[in-house]
Design an enzyme around this catalytic site. Structure first.
Site, short mmCIF file in Angstrom:
data_model
loop_
_atom_site.label_atom_id
_atom_site.label_comp_id
_atom_site.label_asym_id
_atom_site.label_seq_id
_atom_site.Cartn_x
_atom_site.Cartn_y
_atom_site.Cartn_z
NE ARG A 89 -4.40 -0.06 2.44
CZ ARG A 89 -5.22 -1.12 2.42
NH1 ARG A 89 -4.73 -2.33 2.31
NH2 ARG A 89 -6.51 -0.93 2.49
NE ARG A 128 -16.17 -3.81 3.21
CZ ARG A 128 -14.97 -3.71 2.64
NH1 ARG A 128 -14.61 -4.51 1.67
NH2 ARG A 128 -14.11 -2.80 3.05
NE ARG A 134 -13.41 -3.83 7.01
CZ ARG A 134 -12.61 -3.82 5.95
NH1 ARG A 134 -12.56 -4.85 5.16
NH2 ARG A 134 -11.87 -2.75 5.72
NE ARG A 146 -11.19 2.11 4.62
CZ ARG A 146 -12.38 1.47 4.65
NH1 ARG A 146 -13.37 1.97 5.34
NH2 ARG A 146 -12.53 0.37 3.98
#
Ligand code: ADP
Length: 195
Positions: A89, A128, A134, A146
Site C-alpha cells: 500500500r 458493506r 467493520r 481512506r
C-alpha cells in the site's frame, strides 16, 4: 511460482475476486487487512496498536505490515504462489516486497488493478458496513480519509509497477463473473509465458 498483486482502492472488490482467484489458481491468499483483523480479534499488542489507526482510516506503519508479510512468506514454503491483497500500500512496502521475493528467487508476475469510480466505492463500503461489523466501513468521513490515504500513498505503488511493466488495469464495475473472467484472462496469458 506465480505471484500476483490484486490492486485497487477500498471497496473495489479485491476480497471477492481474491476468493475466486485463489481457488482457481491454487494460490495462497495474503491479505494484510485480514491478518490485522485477526490480530485485533486475538487482542495481541500488535492488534491493539493497529486498531485505532484502522478505525480512523489511516495506514498501519510500513515496518509492521512488512514484518507480517515476511513471516507469512516464511510460514508457507510449500505455496505454489501468492496473491497479495491490500499489500503493498506504499512504495516502501512495494520495494520491501520485491526484495523479499527476490531473496526467495521469485518475483511479482503481474499487478491487476481494479478501476472503480469513487462514488460507487462509497456506496459499496457503506453497504458493506451494514453487515460486515467493520467499524471502518460505517462512517463516510472515515471512508473519505481512506481514499485520501489511497490517493496520496497507495497510487504511487501503481506507478512503481507500471515502470516495471507489470501493471494491468481492469474495469472493476459490472458483473462479478465478467470481472473474474477479465482477471483470469490476464493471468492465463502470463502463466503461459512461464510454461
Ligand atoms: P479496504 O481496502 O477495504 O479498506 P483492508 O481490509 O485492506 O480494507 O484494510 C483495512 C485497514 O487495515 C486499512 O484501512 C489500514 O488501516 C490497514 N491496512 C491493511 N493493509 C495495510 C497495509 N498494507 N499497510 C498499512 N495499513 C494497512
Amino acid at each position: 511460482m506465480f505471484n500476483l498483486i490484486l490492486f485497487g482502492p477500498p471497496g473495489s472488490g479485491k476480497g471477492t475476486q481474491s476468493e475466486r482467484l485463489i481457488s482457481k489458481y491454487g494460490l495462497k491468499h495474503l491479505s494484510t487487512g485480514d491478518i490485522l483483523r485477526a490480530e485485533i480479534a486475538a487482542q495481541t499488542p500488535l492488534g491493539l496498536a493497529a486498531k485505532e489507526l484502522m478505525d480512523n482510516g489511516q495506514l498501519v506503519p510500513d515496518e509492521v505490515v512488512i514484518g507480517m508479510i515476511n513471516s507469512a512468506l516464511d510460514s508457507n514454503p510449500q505455496a505454489g504462489g501468492f496473491l497479495f491483497d491490500g499489500f503493498p500500500r506504499t512504495v516502501a512496502q512495494a520495494e520491501a516486497l520485491d526484495k523479499l521475493l527476490a531473496q526467495k528467487g521469485t518475483s511479482i508476475a503481474v499487478v491487476l488493478a481494479l478501476q472503480v469510480d469513487e462514488e460507487e466505492l462509497v456506496k459499496r463500503l457503506m453497504n458493506r458496513g451494514l453487515t460486515s461489523g467493520r467499524t471502518d466501513d460505517t462512517d463516510e468521513n472515515k471512508i473519505r480519509v481512506r481514499f485520501g490515504e489511497y490517493q496520496k500513498k497507495t497510487m504511487p505503488v501503481a506507478e512503481h509497477y507500471k515502470n516495471l511493466d507489470k501493471l494491468v488495469e481492469i474495469k472493476g464495475e459490472g458483473d462479478i463473473d465478467d470481472i473474474f473472467q477479465a482477471l483470469s484472462r490476464e493471468i492465463d496469458l502470463r502463466n503461459q509465458d512461464r510454461a
